[in-house]
Each structure stands twice: as C-alpha cells, then as structure tokens.
Design a protein around this motif. Structure first.
Motif, PDB file in Angstrom:
ATOM      1  N   THR A 286       0.748  -1.195  -0.054  1.00 25.23           N
ATOM      2  CA  THR A 286      -0.036  -0.029  -0.087  1.00 25.23           C
ATOM      3  C   THR A 286       0.648   1.278  -0.135  1.00 25.23           C
ATOM      4  OG1 THR A 286      -1.574  -1.177   1.450  1.00 25.23           O
ATOM      5  CG2 THR A 286      -2.080   1.148   1.136  1.00 25.23           C
ATOM      6  N   GLN A 287       2.045   1.206   0.697  1.00 20.50           N
ATOM      7  CA  GLN A 287       2.608   2.393   0.964  1.00 20.50           C
ATOM      8  C   GLN A 287       3.626   2.771  -0.249  1.00 20.50           C
ATOM      9  OE1 GLN A 287       3.029   4.892   2.971  1.00 20.50           O
ATOM     10  NE2 GLN A 287       1.901   4.378   4.837  1.00 20.50           N
ATOM     11  N   LYS A 288       4.261   1.623  -0.808  1.00 14.18           N
ATOM     12  CA  LYS A 288       5.244   1.654  -1.778  1.00 14.18           C
ATOM     13  C   LYS A 288       4.802   1.416  -3.258  1.00 14.18           C
ATOM     14  CE  LYS A 288       8.769   1.989   1.190  1.00 14.18           C
ATOM     15  NZ  LYS A 288       9.587   3.286   1.257  1.00 14.18           N
ATOM     16  N   CYS A 289       3.884   0.554  -3.422  1.00 15.02           N
ATOM     17  CA  CYS A 289       3.636   0.159  -4.788  1.00 15.02           C
ATOM     18  C   CYS A 289       2.417   0.557  -5.485  1.00 15.02           C
ATOM     19  CB  CYS A 289       3.650  -1.554  -4.808  1.00 15.02           C
ATOM     20  SG  CYS A 289       4.997  -2.301  -3.756  1.00 15.02           S
ATOM     21  N   SER A 290       1.520   0.906  -4.485  1.00 10.89           N
ATOM     22  CA  SER A 290       0.088   1.205  -5.000  1.00 10.89           C
ATOM     23  C   SER A 290       0.110   2.499  -5.829  1.00 10.89           C
ATOM     24  CB  SER A 290      -0.826   1.135  -3.882  1.00 10.89           C
ATOM     25  OG  SER A 290      -0.583   2.209  -2.992  1.00 10.89           O
ATOM     26  N   ALA A 291       1.299   3.113  -5.589  1.00 11.98           N
ATOM     27  CA  ALA A 291       1.279   4.286  -6.914  1.00 11.98           C
ATOM     28  C   ALA A 291       1.185   4.216  -8.171  1.00 11.98           C
ATOM     29  CB  ALA A 291       2.432   5.240  -6.392  1.00 11.98           C
ATOM     30  N   CYS A 292       1.870   2.910  -8.505  1.00 13.62           N
ATOM     31  CA  CYS A 292       2.174   2.350  -9.949  1.00 13.62           C
ATOM     32  C   CYS A 292       1.187   1.140 -10.257  1.00 13.62           C
ATOM     33  CB  CYS A 292       3.502   2.526 -10.110  1.00 13.62           C
ATOM     34  SG  CYS A 292       4.428   3.877  -9.797  1.00 13.62           S
ATOM     35  N   HIS A 293       1.107   0.089  -9.229  1.00 11.28           N
ATOM     36  CA  HIS A 293       0.523  -0.931  -9.514  1.00 11.28           C
ATOM     37  C   HIS A 293      -0.759  -1.144  -8.731  1.00 11.28           C
ATOM     38  CE1 HIS A 293       3.946  -2.672 -11.319  1.00 11.28           C
ATOM     39  NE2 HIS A 293       4.778  -2.086 -10.404  1.00 11.28           N
ATOM     40  N   ALA A 294      -1.837  -1.609  -9.708  1.00 10.55           N
ATOM     41  CA  ALA A 294      -2.982  -2.051  -9.134  1.00 10.55           C
ATOM     42  C   ALA A 294      -3.043  -3.330  -8.626  1.00 10.55           C
ATOM     43  CB  ALA A 294      -4.237  -1.597  -9.769  1.00 10.55           C
ATOM     44  N   LEU A 295      -4.023  -3.775  -7.719  1.00 13.97           N
ATOM     45  CA  LEU A 295      -4.375  -5.148  -7.394  1.00 13.97           C
ATOM     46  C   LEU A 295      -5.339  -5.704  -8.416  1.00 13.97           C
ATOM     47  CD1 LEU A 295      -4.355  -5.186  -3.422  1.00 13.97           C
ATOM     48  CD2 LEU A 295      -2.566  -6.237  -5.010  1.00 13.97           C
ATOM     49  N   ALA A 296      -5.107  -5.799  -9.653  1.00 14.90           N
ATOM     50  CA  ALA A 296      -5.901  -5.806 -10.549  1.00 14.90           C
ATOM     51  C   ALA A 296      -5.321  -6.953 -11.762  1.00 14.90           C
ATOM     52  CB  ALA A 296      -6.380  -4.724 -11.251  1.00 14.90           C
ATOM     53  N   PRO A 297      -5.876  -7.200 -12.708  1.00 20.55           N
ATOM     54  CA  PRO A 297      -5.224  -7.878 -13.911  1.00 20.55           C
ATOM     55  C   PRO A 297      -4.440  -7.214 -14.535  1.00 20.55           C
ATOM     56  CG  PRO A 297      -7.664  -8.406 -14.044  1.00 20.55           C
ATOM     57  CD  PRO A 297      -7.344  -7.235 -13.120  1.00 20.55           C
ATOM     58  N   PHE A 298      -3.220  -7.895 -15.336  1.00 23.00           N
ATOM     59  CA  PHE A 298      -2.146  -7.331 -15.714  1.00 23.00           C
ATOM     60  C   PHE A 298      -2.276  -6.136 -16.889  1.00 23.00           C
ATOM     61  CE2 PHE A 298       2.276  -7.970 -17.176  1.00 23.00           C
ATOM     62  CZ  PHE A 298       2.421  -7.292 -18.496  1.00 23.00           C
ATOM     63  N   SER A 299      -3.500  -6.224 -17.208  1.00 19.91           N
ATOM     64  CA  SER A 299      -3.664  -5.172 -18.577  1.00 19.91           C
ATOM     65  C   SER A 299      -4.262  -3.928 -17.596  1.00 19.91           C
ATOM     66  CB  SER A 299      -4.914  -5.684 -19.238  1.00 19.91           C
ATOM     67  OG  SER A 299      -5.903  -6.015 -18.899  1.00 19.91           O
ATOM     68  N   GLN A 300      -4.636  -3.848 -16.581  1.00 21.38           N
ATOM     69  CA  GLN A 300      -5.079  -2.602 -16.021  1.00 21.38           C
ATOM     70  C   GLN A 300      -3.950  -1.947 -15.216  1.00 21.38           C
ATOM     71  OE1 GLN A 300      -8.403  -2.584 -13.404  1.00 21.38           O
ATOM     72  NE2 GLN A 300      -9.371  -3.970 -14.361  1.00 21.38           N
ATOM     73  N   ARG A 301      -3.289  -0.997 -16.114  1.00 21.54           N
ATOM     74  CA  ARG A 301      -2.194  -0.528 -15.774  1.00 21.54           C
ATOM     75  C   ARG A 301      -2.496   0.824 -15.104  1.00 21.54           C
ATOM     76  NH1 ARG A 301       2.403  -0.866 -20.143  1.00 21.54           N
ATOM     77  NH2 ARG A 301       3.267   0.500 -18.602  1.00 21.54           N
ATOM     78  N   VAL A 302      -1.704   1.224 -14.053  1.00 22.72           N
ATOM     79  CA  VAL A 302      -1.652   2.484 -13.271  1.00 22.72           C
ATOM     80  C   VAL A 302      -0.622   3.023 -13.751  1.00 22.72           C
ATOM     81  CG1 VAL A 302      -1.658   3.947 -11.302  1.00 22.72           C
ATOM     82  CG2 VAL A 302      -2.834   1.915 -11.290  1.00 22.72           C
ATOM     83  N   VAL A 303       0.582   2.750 -13.750  1.00 22.44           N
ATOM     84  CA  VAL A 303       1.880   3.094 -14.413  1.00 22.44           C
ATOM     85  C   VAL A 303       2.486   1.620 -14.727  1.00 22.44           C
ATOM     86  CG1 VAL A 303       4.101   4.010 -14.211  1.00 22.44           C
ATOM     87  CG2 VAL A 303       2.135   5.137 -12.823  1.00 22.44           C
ATOM     88  N   GLY A 304       2.648   0.910 -13.975  1.00 27.33           N
ATOM     89  CA  GLY A 304       3.111  -0.301 -14.205  1.00 27.33           C
ATOM     90  C   GLY A 304       2.018  -1.320 -14.282  1.00 27.33           C
ATOM     91  N   PRO A 305       2.034  -2.852 -14.797  1.00 23.60           N
ATOM     92  CA  PRO A 305       1.071  -3.745 -14.832  1.00 23.60           C
ATOM     93  C   PRO A 305       0.288  -4.141 -13.585  1.00 23.60           C
ATOM     94  CG  PRO A 305       3.027  -4.621 -15.152  1.00 23.60           C
ATOM     95  CD  PRO A 305       3.251  -3.144 -14.929  1.00 23.60           C
ATOM     96  N   GLY A 306      -1.035  -4.446 -13.663  1.00 24.89           N
ATOM     97  CA  GLY A 306      -1.695  -4.790 -12.544  1.00 24.89           C
ATOM     98  C   GLY A 306      -0.919  -6.201 -11.876  1.00 24.89           C
ATOM     99  N   LEU A 307      -1.049  -6.351 -10.561  1.00 23.11           N
ATOM    100  CA  LEU A 307       0.031  -7.542 -10.052  1.00 23.11           C
ATOM    101  C   LEU A 307      -0.997  -8.458  -9.418  1.00 23.11           C
ATOM    102  CD1 LEU A 307       2.849  -5.453  -8.403  1.00 23.11           C
ATOM    103  CD2 LEU A 307       2.899  -6.754 -10.357  1.00 23.11           C
TER     104      LEU A 307
END
Lengths: 369, 575, 213
Positions: A286-307
C-alpha cells in the motif's frame, strides 16, 4: 448642452459623526479588547494544536507571532465590519424621504488619510521585525545543532535517516523520533516528486524538492505523538502520505535509536523468502507500490501492470523480464528494478526497500490469487 | 440638440466617425466587433463555466463529507480540484472581470465608441471557447491531476492530458494579453476630450492597472506553460533535477504571472465598488486620488511579491525576506482603499439596493480575506499555514468574497444599461443573502481546520479526522452551506434570463449615477455616443451639476434614482 | 489642408510630409496603432525575458557550466561563426533603417533596394542559424541538458520571430508595389521597421548570453 436647470440638492445633516457613532465605537473597541484578551490568555489548542504547551521552541515563537497578528487583525476587522453595518443602518435612506437629498460632500481628509496610512504601516513594520527574528532562528538556528537528521520524501511515505544508523526508517511501520532539549536540524529532500514535510504541532514545514536540500531548525520542548502530513500534492495517494512523529525525553530517544541500530544490525544480510510475512507485505504494498500498480489483472495499468495475478495469469505466465514468477525472481526485480519496453521501475534503493520488506512483499504477492 | 454648440476637435477626430451598422445575424451577434456584444459573449461563457467549475467544487464538498472520501476515487478527486481551479481562474474570473466587465463598461465610461482594436477584441473572445474545448478534452486522456498549478515533476505523470492542459491555458493567455493591450491603448488614446487622467472614473483606473498586469504578466505564464509542454512532449529538461533542471524554476515562472493574476481578479472588483458606493451613498468617493494611485501601486507591487507562494517550497532562505516585506507593504494601499470606501459610505444617503448590498458585503469579506493574507505573508506563520485549507479559506475569501462579490455587484448595476430593464430587485437581494451566508458558512471553518492541520488537496482525511473528531462535522457543515451558493447562482441565472424580457423599464439612468454610460440610452446604440461628450470634471460630486457638455440626450443635471428603484416619486425632472 | 502638401513620388528627394499635417483623422488612428504595436513589442520582450530568466536561473544554479553529460563536460558554443551571422543580422537592421528613411524621403526605388537587401540578409541569417544548429547538434541536443534546453528554446523562438519578420517584410514589399502606402501614410512600414529592430535587439541579448558570457 442638454441639461435643464434644477435646484442644487441638499446635503444630509446630522450631529457630529452620526447618531450613536461614539457608543458604537465603544462597543467595537470593547469587542476588540475582549477578542484580544481571549487570544492572549485563553488556551487555543482547539485552533492551534498544542498551543497551551508548545512542543518546540519555534512553535512557541510562531504562536506568539500568530497572537500578535490576531489581536490587531481582529480589531481592524471588527471596526471595519462594525462600521459597515452601523453606517448601513444609520445613514440609510428611509422610505418616503425625498430622493434629491445627497450625502455629506466630502472628498478627502488629509489628516485621516495620514493616520490610517501610518498606523497600519507601523503595525506592519513591527510585524516585519517580529517575523524576521523568528525567521532567522528557523532558517539558521544554532550553528551546531546537537542532532542532525534527514527526511526523504517518496511517493507515498517519508524516510528518516539518523546519524550512525545504517539504512533508514520508513513511516510504514515506524515513527520519526526526536529528543527533548536537544537542538535539531532536519535536512529535507525528495527521491522523486515534490513533497512537503509537516507536523501541525511543530508548526514548521519545508518542501522535499528533488535536487535540493532544505533545512528546519528547532529544539523540541514537550513530549507527545503527532501526525506527520505531506502538504504538497505529490500524486494519487497524496492524502495517504502520513506518518508519526514521537517527541520523547533525551534518554528515551537514545534508547530508541540504539534499538533501531540493533534492528538494522540484526536484519538479515540476505533476503530470506521463507520468512516473509504477507500481512506486513500488504502494508508495504500500500505504501510503496500502489502508486504504480493496482491489485488487478495485468492489463489494468496505473503506471506498471496490475499485480493481482502475478503468479497465476495464463495470459502472462512469465514476469516482465521473461523469467518464471518464483519468489527469487520477483525479489530480483524488486532489488534491481526493471527497464524495458513496458516501462521502468526503480530499484530497491530508490524505493526504500529493506531485505525484510522485500521478503514480506514477495510473500504478499505470492499469496494473491 | 441646441443651437450654438461649439464645434470641437471631437467633431473631427478619428474616433468621431460612426461606421455603418453591422448587418446580418452573424455580424451582429456571433462575430461582432461591438465591445458590448463581445462583453455579453464573455458574460454568457463565464457564467456557464462558473456553473461547470462550481459543480466540480460541489463534488469536492460532497467528497469531503466523509473522512475516507464519500463519492470518488483519489484520481477522480484530484482531477476535480484541478479542473475546479483551472476553469475558475481562466474560464470564469479572468474572462468575466476583464472581458465582460471591462469590455462593457470602460469604453462607455471614457466616452468612446469602441475599444482601440475591435477585431483583436473579437479574436480575444473567440480563442476562449477553443481553449475550453482543449481544456475539457483532458478528461478524455485521463485528466490533469496536480491542481491548477500543475507543478512538475508530479504533473509530468499526467502525460497527454498535462500537455493539452498547457496548450489550453496558453491559448487563454494569448486572449488575456491581447485584451490587456487593447484596453491599455483604449484608455491612453481614446478618452473623451477633457477627460484627463484625474477625471477618469475609478473603474477605468482599475481597468487600466489590470490591463497593465494582464499584458505583462500573462506572457511569463505562457513561457512557463511552453516550457512545461516541451518537457511533457519532448523531454526538454527545464524542470528535471536529474538533468540539471529545477522544479523550483517552474514555480518562479508560474507565480510571476499567477500572483499578478489575483490582482487582475480583484482590481476590476475594486473599480466596481468605487462606482457603486458613491452612487448609492449620493456622495463622492472618498480619497479619489489615493484610490486611483493605490490601484497603480498594487499593480506594480503585485509584480514583486510572487515568491510568497513558495516560502516553504525551496526558495533560498535569504530570498524569503524581501518577498515577505513587500507582501506586507502591499497591505498598505489595500488598507487605504478599504478605509476610503468606509469613509465613502459614512454620512451618505444610502440606498440599500442589491448592488449596494453586494458592495457592502464585499467590504466585510474582503477585509477578512486581506487580513488572513497578512497571516500568510509572515514567513514563520506561513510555514504553519501553507498547504492547508487555511490557504483555501484565504483565497476564497478574497476571490469569491472579493472578486466574485464585486462582479455580482456589477451585474444588477449595469444590467439595466445593457438591456434597458432592471433585474428583479427582490430576487437579487435574496440571491445576495444566499451567497453571503452560504459563502461564509462554507469557507469560515476552513481557517481553523487548516490551523489544526487539515491539508489541502486531500481526497480523504482519515488520519486528520482521527486526531480531530470535529473535522467531519465542520466538513459537513461547509458542504451544507455550499448549497446556498449553488442556489444563489441558479437564482442569478434565472433572474438574468427572466429580467431580459420582464424586468421593469430602467430608462437612461435608473440609479441617478453620474458617469458617462448613464448619459446615453439603455441599451446604448451600437455607436454609443452620437456626439463625443466633453468632460469638465470628475463625476462624483452629487451637489454639483453634471460636468459634461455635448451630451446626446436631455438629462437632469442632478440625477436621482428613479421611482422604480426607490419606491418614491423623485423631486425634480428625474426619469 | 492644402493639396500641395500631399506627397507625390517623383523620383527626386523631396521634403517628407508629416502625417499630422496631412490628415488628423489618420493621425489619430496611426497613433493608436503605433502605441498598440509598441505595447505588443513590450509584451514580446517579456516573452523572451521569462525564458532568459529561466536560462540564467539554470546556468547559475548548475554545478558546472557547460554541464556534464554522460561523464563528459559539453563544449562551449563557438563564437566565430555566430559572430559572423550576427553581423549579417545587424546589417539587415541597418539596411532596414535606410529603407524606411528613403521611403520618408519619397525615394521609391532606393527604398525597394534596401528592403530587398534586408530580406536577403534576413534569410541569410536564418540559413546561418541552420548551419549553426547543425554544428551545435553534434554535441548538444534540445533534450539532453539544460544547456541545450535553453539554447534551442531561446534561439529557436528568436529564429521563429526572424522568420515571421521575413514574411512580413516580403508582404510589405508586395504591398508597396501595389501602392498600398503613400508618402504620408505608411504605418505598416514603420511597424515592420520597429519589429525588425526589435528582433535585432533580442539577438544582441541572446548572442551575449550564449556566446560571450
């Protein structure tokens, strides 16, 4: 010229400065004095946190300045507003009166203008002098502070570095500590975008600017636990970028710092994926990764792919570097970062990830389905 | 008409020529060169965007009814406050106070037939709908997120939306710069004969000072936006610290414009107040010269204080000092104006019409906003207040409680001149009270919420609410009161539309005012003045006859408000 | 006013006629347009000024100048060719001045020659800048460092202004050919001359800031 002749309008007449002018002035003066007394003597903790027992010396200075401004600003406001309402009531045209009566045709009064220019100017000169004094102490403080520490802003947490402490403390789980009675200099910068470090009780803030180091100087004087907030918009989770500040006795601080050093010394020199704690990893995420990665399928990119399906996505059976999604391989990307056609991810130093954090994060990611 | 009128230079001057009337719907109402039609276009567009940007503001307020964020994701909320601010500053405030008010009133008040460059005026307006389309197209690309200030590096994450945002505001900047230039030349060169600088109405002084700032400061913004655009699209490193650039540089370039911009908002409002108060007090403006010169002082000093927006932000410490001192200094001409206005209504014969109510409300809320500005000018205090909702409170008090209130005073005041009919006075007064109460209820609590530690631009405030349990109550309180402002603007729109058809007939001079626009018919003919009038003195002496010669119409030398305004039959020739 | 004072082009030097004496209506319009054009140039100065401020800020706050890229310090700009190109541009300012003077003295043919010379020198400057860019781009790109960012942005905007100026002057050439301007009404020529001098003044500043400092 196309004007008909007409009698000159009559001006209103009234005694002195207007009916009831001096009683109204007395009331406004009393109001200003009452307000001033409240500002100066009542506890203002509801407005200025920690006002009745400020936690740093500079906080006390700022509060004194604030009170000075409130007393005079309040008085000016009461007089202006009071007179507006009073004039509206007492000078208004009443229904049925003739409409060709005009007001008192006065254009100016050099004496009045002189005083109402001079008095505010004098007040502002005094305020400047008072402000400069406090400003100097904040910016330059003592020449040799007893404790110098560093704060580094990240998206979306603050990192704290202490002398003699290898590595840093992050606000994911730990607080920033400061000792009472020792002069402190905080050096502030950023690892990515502009942030701003602030705790309301210490009254001072400074932006964390990439490429620049700013400093704040003060001496803590009273204990407590306070919220740290980021106050410069820094991205999607700006509102979640909070932390804790603990001000404690000098001894308690030394003990805390010593225990932190032990923790770092005892921290695994290597990453032990078997010891990763998924619950702790979730907080890191939550603190470090959520800026760029969503808890979602790969194609749902915030900045990087969903994880969400990093380990079990049939459409993406390998990680972005082409390796299979084992804990060790995930850990490698976390340590070294990644750069490729899909984009760039910073390495562990830029992200501020300790060995424990990496192990926990991997445990969390692997647990996602 | 009377015999024996002395022919003057005015009869043969360049600006004496009356061109033939425009023909056809397009020339008359769409691509019009008439400053009055262009003003109406700005007014309509400004009001529409006020409602759009205002509804974004309402969404912000709804979000903040819950500490975890009631209705929107963080990303959406961030675009809401960004577009609320961006649209309000550049599609509402700047167009309304310069394009609508300045365009309509100033040429009439100086006795001119139009502005210096009518074609440029038309172009200045038509750029704005294009800019608006570009601005709102950012929503299609994910939206701009970093506030109306869009600081890099964080704004660089906005990608295409960020680049389009730069283009949109750059276009608005071109419009503003051209308008500023146009107004400057108009005021310098096209005043009626006899109208020396010290006989100009104070709204014209205000427009002059505003135009000066508009023309010079906006260009600096254009540079900041161009540089940001280059960095967005071609990675040119103006603001990237890793390649020698500086994020603080953007802030210098941005605020060098954006501080004068706030004086651009407020000076025309000051000008409106300086017209409305004498008219409805039936006495001269107090301290004409000081008010005129303080407008110029504010315009010039306004260029020297920009870095007070950057006190905690990375400014070299020694630089904080001069900016602090100069910001304090700017309080002095402002204070002079407020005290002069107070002295203007003292001893008057006050008609508490709706423009007068707005003007008097302005005196209260603007004074309060100005005082909180002093709190922000002191560097140590600012280090506590910066980045909190205290700042949001301050600027809404001076902008919404100042510039907007001034503009809201201008609407019922000049509507009769523009349309020939009065607005419904009762609805206007209700609208005033709704706005005044709603505004204060919405923004007053933000002062202490900010001091207690509630940051601005927070989509959720759970941590703050945990340590400040009253935070949720006050946020909900603010949201409830904000609906009163919505109602007020809705009522205003209704009143404008209804009154165009059904308002009471106003005649030439319903208020008994004395500036030149009240000497011609309502609405004025397209050429404004058949004969350019000659001006002999300042317009504010209510016990002297009107100081004009060569007027087109028969007018009462001592104009009084009409019966429809006062409810009393006037003594003398009247309306 | 008497018709004899209306200027006629007759190939001889004649006394230039001031527009004020000819037509007070035109005089007022011209004054308005002149003020407008001068204010436009003032705003254009601010346009360059803000970017110059950015350049000064970046240069003064840089640890080294020229900055370091990929471990190597970039070279200084080479003054020689740019100085030559500057002479070309300043020369075009001189020719433009003579063009306008000749117009005021009703020497149509000399005016045309000087104007064409100005246009040619202006184009020459642009070609020179293209060559200069090809030299600079060997080491410095627009997006690599703040040196390139400031150099290409400022000289690029200036070059754009020169380009627009060349187009404007060519338009004036065509317009004078068609008889749009007379000996007493030639505001477009005055504006063109002012604009061209403005472009020169900006170049003085840029040349100093990038090549001499």
């Amino acid at each position: 010229m196309a004007q008909v002749s007409a009698p000159q309008p009559k001006q209103v007449r009234f005694a002195g400065l207007g009916p009831g002018f001096w009683p109204v002035t007395a009331v406004l003066t009393a109001l200003s004095i009452a307000f001033a007394l409240w500002i100066l003597y009542a506890p203002l903790d509801a407005i200025l946190p920690g006002e009745s027992h400020e936690v740093t010396d500079r906080a006390a200075d700022v509060d004194a300045l604030f009170k000075f401004m409130s007393v005079f600003g309040g008085a000016i406001f009461f007089y202006v507003s009071g007179y507006v309402v009073y004039f509206a009531l007492v000078f208004r045209h009443r229904a049925g009166e003739a409409t060709d009566v005009v007001g008192v045709q006065v254009h100016d009064s050099p004496r009045l203008e002189f005083w109402w220019t001079l008095i505010p100017a004098l007040l502002l000169i005094v305020l400047s002098w008072l402000s400069i004094n406090v400003w100097y102490k904040i910016q330059f403080g003592t020449t040799a502070p007893a404790l110098t520490m560093e704060v580094v802003g990240h998206q979306f947490s603050f990192e704290y570095r202490y002398p003699g402490l290898k590595g840093s403390i992050y606000s994911t789980t730990d607080a920033m500590h400061l000792p009472i009675g020792r002069s402190v200099r905080i050096l502030i910068t950023s690892a990515d975008v502009i942030h701003q470090f602030w705790a309301p009780e210490i009254r001072l803030k400074a932006s964390a600017v990439p490429g620049l180091v700013q400093n704040l100087n003060f001496t803590p004087t009273a204990p407590g636990t306070f919220d740290i907030e980021c106050t410069e918009f820094c991205g999607i989770d700006h509102s979640l970028m909070t932390g804790k500040l603990v001000i404690e006795s000098s001894d308690a601080f030394d003990r805390w710092l010593a225990s932190e050093k032990l923790k770092v010394a005892a921290a695994p020199a290597t990453i032990d994926f078997a010891k990763g704690d998924a619950a702790a990893g979730r907080q890191v995420f939550t603190q470090k990764c959520s800026a760029c990665h969503a808890l979602a399928p790969f194609s749902q990119r915030v900045v990087g792919p969903g994880l969400l399906h990093i380990t079990d996505d049939p459409a993406h059976p390998k990680l972005v570097d082409g390796k299979p999604p084992t804990p060790e391989n995930i850990g490698e990307i976390l340590q070294n970062g990644f750069s490729g056609p899909i984009g760039s991810m910073p390495n562990r130093t830029a992200n501020g990830l300790s060995n424990t954090a990496i192990a926990d994060l991997v445990a969390y990611l692997v647990s996602l389905k | 008409m009377e015999a024996g009128t002395t022919t003057s230079h005015a009869d043969h001057g360049a600006h004496d020529h009356i061109h033939p009337p425009p023909e056809g719907f397009i020339r008359k109402y769409v691509f019009s060169l008439d400053h009055k039609v262009i003003a109406f276009q700005y007014f309509t567009m400004g009001l529409i965007f006020m409602m759009v940007a205002g509804s974004f503001g309402e969404l912000i307020r709804l979000q903040l009814t819950s500490p975890t964020g009631a209705i929107m994701s963080h990303a959406t909320y961030n675009t809401m406050f960004t577009m609320h601010g961006t649209a309000m500053v550049w599609l509402v405030l700047i167009p309304l106070v310069t394009g609508a008010a300045g365009n309509f009133i100033m040429p009439l008040q100086i006795g001119a037939r139009d502005v210096a460059f009518p074609w440029l005026n038309m172009l200045s307006f038509w750029i704005l709908p294009v800019a608006a389309i570009v601005l709102f197209s950012t929503f299609l690309f994910g939206g701009a997120h970093a506030g109306w200030t869009e600081y890099p590096p964080v704004s660089l994450a906005d990608g295409t939306a960020g680049a389009l945002w730069c283009v949109a505001i750059f276009l608005v900047g071109i419009s503003s710069t051209m308008t500023g230039l146009n107004f400057l030349v108009t005021i310098v060169k096209m005043r009626a004969p006899g109208m020396t600088w010290t006989r100009m109405p104070l709204f014209v002084w205000a427009t002059f000072a505003t135009a000066l700032m508009n023309m010079i400061a906006t260009v600096a913004l254009s540079d900041a936006l161009a540089a940001l655009f280059f960095e967005h699209v071609w990675n040119v490193p103006f603001f990237d610290a890793t390649r020698g650039g500086s994020a603080v540089l953007y802030q210098h370039m941005f605020w060098f414009y954006s501080h004068p911009a706030v004086y651009i908002f407020i000076l025309p409002a000051f000008g409106v107040i300086s017209e409305v108060l004498p008219t409805f007090s039936r006495k001269p403006i107090f301290g004409y010269k000081l008010i005129a010169f303080s407008s110029m002082a504010i315009a010039i000093l306004g260029f020297a204080v920009w870095a007070h927006h950057m006190f905690p932000g990375g400014l070299a410490p020694w630089l904080q000092l001069p900016f602090m001192i100069l910001t304090f200094a700017i309080g002095i001409p402002t204070g002079i104006k407020i005290f002069s206005w107070l002295a203007t209504i003292w001893g008057g014969r006050l008609y508490l019409t709706s423009p007068m109510l707005y003007a008097m409300g302005f005196l209260i809320t603007f004074t309060f906003g100005g005082i909180t500005g002093v709190f922000l000018a002191s560097v140590p205090a600012d280090l506590h207040e910066h980045g909190t909702v205290y700042v949001v409170a301050h600027f809404h008090y001076v902008v919404a409680g100042g510039a907007v209130l001034g503009f809201l005073a201008a609407i019922p005041y000049w509507f009769p001149k523009a349309t020939g009919r009065l607005m419904d006075e009762r609805l206007s007064k209700i609208g005033f009270w709704l706005f005044f109460i709603g505004f204060n209820g919405t923004f007053f609590p933000m002062h202490w919420l900010g001091l207690e530690g509630m940051p601005r631009r927070y989509a959720s405030y759970a941590a703050f609410a945990a340590t400040n349990p009253d935070a949720v109550f006050w946020n909900r309180f603010e949201t409830a009161f904000s609906f009163l402002m919505v109602a007020s603007v809705g009522l205003l729109a209704f009143n404008v539309i209804w009154s165009v058809r059904h308002g009471k007939l106003a005649g030439i001079n319903p208020w008994g005012a004395r500036t030149l626009e009240w000497m011609i018919s309502s609405p004025p003919p397209y050429y404004n003045f058949k004969k350019i009038p000659i001006v002999l003195d300042r317009p504010y002496d209510f016990d002297k006859p009107l100081p004009y010669r060569n007027l087109d119409n028969d007018v009462d030398p001592y104009p009084s408000p009409i019966a429809a305004v006062t409810g009393v039959k006037p003594v003398g020739a009247g309306a | 006013m008497a018709a004899t004072t209306v200027a006629q082009f007759d190939g001889h030097d004649a006394v230039a006629v001031r527009y004020h004496d000819v037509d007070p209506v035109y005089a007022e319009t011209r004054d308005i347009r002149l003020l407008g054009f001068v204010l436009f140039l003032v705003s254009d100065c601010v346009f360059f000024g803000a970017f110059i401020f950015a350049y000064l800020y970046l240069r003064v706050s840089a640890p080294t100048w020229p900055p370091v890229l990929n471990g190597h310090q970039l070279p200084w700009f080479d003054t020689a060719f740019a100085a030559l190109n500057s002479v070309v541009l300043f020369g075009s300012g001189v020719t433009m001045h003579f063009a306008l003077e000749n117009w005021k003295h009703l020497n149509r043919r000399k005016f045309t020659s000087w104007l064409i010379a100005t246009i040619v020198l202006g184009i020459g400057f642009l070609l020179g800048q293209a060559h200069e860019y090809s030299l600079v781009l060997k080491d410095v790109s627009w997006w690599g460092t703040t040196m390139g960012a400031s150099f290409f942005t400022l000289t690029g905007l200036h070059g754009f202004h020169v380009f627009v100026g060349v187009i404007y002057l060519t338009t004036l050439l065509i317009q004078t050919n068609r008889g749009v301007y007379t000996g007493s009404k030639y505001f477009g020529l005055t504006a063109g001359t002012l604009y061209w001098h403005f472009v020169d003044v900006i170049w003085v500043a840029l040349f100093f800031l990038f090549y001499l400092w």
